[in-house]
Design an enzyme around this catalytic site. Structure first.
Site, PDB file in Angstrom:
ATOM      1  N   TYR A 307       0.841  -1.199   0.000  1.00 33.90           N
ATOM      2  CA  TYR A 307       0.000   0.000   0.000  1.00 33.90           C
ATOM      3  C   TYR A 307       0.871   1.242   0.000  1.00 33.90           C
ATOM      4  O   TYR A 307       2.015   1.219   0.425  1.00 33.90           O
ATOM      5  CB  TYR A 307      -0.949   0.021   1.200  1.00 33.90           C
ATOM      6  CG  TYR A 307      -0.258  -0.005   2.554  1.00 33.90           C
ATOM      7  CD1 TYR A 307       0.120   1.171   3.192  1.00 33.90           C
ATOM      8  CD2 TYR A 307       0.012  -1.210   3.190  1.00 33.90           C
ATOM      9  CE1 TYR A 307       0.751   1.152   4.426  1.00 33.90           C
ATOM     10  CE2 TYR A 307       0.634  -1.239   4.426  1.00 33.90           C
ATOM     11  CZ  TYR A 307       1.004  -0.064   5.034  1.00 33.90           C
ATOM     12  OH  TYR A 307       1.639  -0.083   6.248  1.00 33.90           O
ATOM     13  N   SER A 320       7.382   2.327  15.402  1.00 31.93           N
ATOM     14  CA  SER A 320       7.422   1.513  14.187  1.00 31.93           C
ATOM     15  C   SER A 320       6.290   1.843  13.222  1.00 31.93           C
ATOM     16  O   SER A 320       6.245   1.296  12.120  1.00 31.93           O
ATOM     17  CB  SER A 320       7.366   0.026  14.552  1.00 31.93           C
ATOM     18  OG  SER A 320       6.150  -0.281  15.212  1.00 31.93           O
ATOM     19  N   GLY A 321       5.369   2.721  13.626  1.00 32.64           N
ATOM     20  CA  GLY A 321       4.368   3.180  12.672  1.00 32.64           C
ATOM     21  C   GLY A 321       2.939   2.798  12.971  1.00 32.64           C
ATOM     22  O   GLY A 321       2.094   2.838  12.067  1.00 32.64           O
ATOM     23  N   HIS A 325      -5.867   6.608  13.040  1.00 31.78           N
ATOM     24  CA  HIS A 325      -5.940   7.569  11.931  1.00 31.78           C
ATOM     25  C   HIS A 325      -7.225   7.416  11.126  1.00 31.78           C
ATOM     26  O   HIS A 325      -7.978   6.438  11.280  1.00 31.78           O
ATOM     27  CB  HIS A 325      -4.727   7.426  11.015  1.00 31.78           C
ATOM     28  CG  HIS A 325      -4.619   6.106  10.330  1.00 31.78           C
ATOM     29  ND1 HIS A 325      -5.414   5.734   9.273  1.00 31.78           N
ATOM     30  CD2 HIS A 325      -3.779   5.050  10.546  1.00 31.78           C
ATOM     31  CE1 HIS A 325      -5.073   4.527   8.851  1.00 31.78           C
ATOM     32  NE2 HIS A 325      -4.086   4.086   9.625  1.00 31.78           N
ATOM     33  N   HIS A 341      -3.501  -2.969   8.462  1.00 31.72           N
ATOM     34  CA  HIS A 341      -2.178  -3.578   8.595  1.00 31.72           C
ATOM     35  C   HIS A 341      -1.593  -3.341   9.991  1.00 31.72           C
ATOM     36  O   HIS A 341      -0.379  -3.393  10.181  1.00 31.72           O
ATOM     37  CB  HIS A 341      -1.231  -3.032   7.527  1.00 31.72           C
ATOM     38  CG  HIS A 341      -1.559  -3.515   6.144  1.00 31.72           C
ATOM     39  ND1 HIS A 341      -2.475  -2.872   5.333  1.00 31.72           N
ATOM     40  CD2 HIS A 341      -1.102  -4.591   5.427  1.00 31.72           C
ATOM     41  CE1 HIS A 341      -2.571  -3.519   4.178  1.00 31.72           C
ATOM     42  NE2 HIS A 341      -1.748  -4.561   4.205  1.00 31.72           N
ATOM     43  N   CYS A 343      -2.759  -0.650  12.209  1.00 35.70           N
ATOM     44  CA  CYS A 343      -3.243   0.608  12.781  1.00 35.70           C
ATOM     45  C   CYS A 343      -4.714   0.477  13.167  1.00 35.70           C
ATOM     46  O   CYS A 343      -5.404  -0.469  12.787  1.00 35.70           O
ATOM     47  CB  CYS A 343      -3.085   1.745  11.776  1.00 35.70           C
ATOM     48  SG  CYS A 343      -1.359   2.199  11.456  1.00 35.70           S
TER      49      CYS A 343
END
Length: 418
Positions: A307, A320-321, A325, A341, A343
């Site tokens: 993505y 790490s992200g 959101h 993935h 989040c």
């Protein structure tokens, strides 16, 4: 030898009426009573191992005080530096010698007052002062986060300029780091690694608390070669207690303010193979826009899971992200299925509300996921995933029995040797 001060008989106050009738001295009369006399100047009887001529004292050498007269003995020693720190010490069994048991601070002035009594029990005293030489190698401490207002889950951090590896030196560091909170809390430092400490309370910080972290290490010997450098205190405050709890199995986030539910939001979390981490996380920052690409988490470009998305109203909870959101592409799954993935995704309007409601240090928890538990230190602030018992084991003070604590030194600055 018995170190109890020798007491001479005194006139009892119960005889006050009789002594008045007899015309004798009143209760306050101290004629012939050595302990109530003004102390004599004992400069000729008390000696120090400090250099002559005003030379500065080597802080690596212990302070030693002696009574030179064979029939005299030391009864009290108070050695205080310019910062008000008492120097711990020990008295020999015969009372003739006192020596410091903690390192002298470097680059400061000590004021010393010694009390003694001679062979007849008469009290004497001597006062003196001396300066210690400045240190040449320093251990610096940087406190975090920056000054401001944070959520109740924000840990304090202390980053050292050099590694501290042995337990005794680590204990020296911890003793010099002071945390004061209003309202007061029970808390402890944890050694994350040789140069990093985190501090958290047993429970979350109180809402709207004032917190100050400071160092009392200036001039104090920390290791064999390093002395503490001056450090500017850090002050922060906390806001309301904001907690967001995501139930991955129910696809729902509940947001609370000071214990009251203020919003329930349909969400989607990590799909199988990308399961969202369980456990307590802390808001690390907020980005109104961030570009998210699968390659950043190890997904090969062009693969079925690849993505490359423009993401808005992104609240970061791991380095790490992992974010909370806006995910307008998955609104059909929000509240029903986990398709992300890793989040936590929600509608754009809900993500904007969440972004504007939370601040750094607020709590974001996940339950009901098949993912692993958030790690304590390597991917953000997972500090709260350790029990209080395990957290306390990360403190060097819990394993240190070699040196007295500051409060003990203040309460008993003269410690006879046994």
């Amino acid at each position: 030898m018995n170190h109890t001060l020798r007491i001479r008989p005194v006139v009892s106050c119960t005889l006050l009426a009789a002594t008045l009738v007899a015309g004798a001295a009143a209760c306050g009369d101290s004629d012939g009573h050595p302990l109530s006399a003004q102390p004599f100047d004992a400069a000729d009887e008390i000696s120090f191992n400090t250099p002559d001529g005003g030379k500065k004292v080597d802080p690596d050498k212990p302070l030693e005080i002696r009574v030179d007269a064979d029939d005299g003995r030391i009864t009290d020693v108070s050695a205080v530096d310019a910062a008000g720190r008492h120097l711990a010490g020990e008295l020999d069994a015969d009372g003739h010698r006192w020596h410091s048991t903690a390192p002298l601070a470097a680059g400061t002035r000590y004021s010393v007052k010694v009390r003694m009594e001679d062979g007849d029990g008469a009290p004497g005293s001597r006062t003196m002062s001396f300066d210690t030489a400045r240190a040449t190698k320093f251990l610096k401490v940087i406190f975090g986060p920056r000054a401001g207002t944070y959520g109740v889950g924000q840990p304090l951090t202390a980053t050292l300029s050099a590694p501290v590896t042995d337990n005794a030196s680590r204990a020296n560091v911890e003793r010099g780091l002071r945390v004061r909170s209003t309202p007061a809390v029970t808390g402890s430092w944890y050694w994350v690694d040789d140069k990093t400490l985190h501090y958290r309370p047993k429970e979350y910080w109180p809402a709207r608390a004032s917190i100050e972290v400071s160092s009392n290490l200036t001039g104090i010997k920390v290791t064999n070669s390093l002395y503490g450098a001056a450090v500017k205190p850090l002050k922060i405050t906390t806001g309301d207690r904001i907690e967001a709890v995501t139930d991955a199995a129910e696809h729902s986030m509940t947001v609370l303010r000071n214990g009251d539910v203020i919003k329930t939001i349909p969400v989607t979390t990590g799909k199988p193979g990308f399961d969202t981490r369980n456990g307590v996380k802390v808001v690390l920052g907020k980005e109104q826009y961030v570009r998210m690409r699968g390659e950043s988490i190890g997904i090969a470009a062009g693969s079925s899971d690849s993505y490359d998305l423009d993401v808005y109203w992104a609240t970061r909870v791991t380095w790490s992200g992992e974010y909370v959101h806006a995910a307008p592409w998955s609104t059909g799954s929000q509240g029903y299925a986990n398709v992300s993935h890793g989040c936590t995704g929600m509608s754009t309007s809900e993500a904007e509300w969440f972004f504007n409601t939370v601040r750094e240090g607020d709590i974001v928890s996940v339950v009901g996921s098949d993912g692993e538990t958030m790690t304590p230190f390597d991917n953000g602030y997972g500090d709260w995933n350790l029990s209080w018992a395990k957290w306390q084991k990360g403190s060097a003070l819990n394993n240190d029995t070699t040196a007295p604590r500051v409060d003990t030194v203040r309460a008993a600055r003269l410690r006879p040797q046994v």
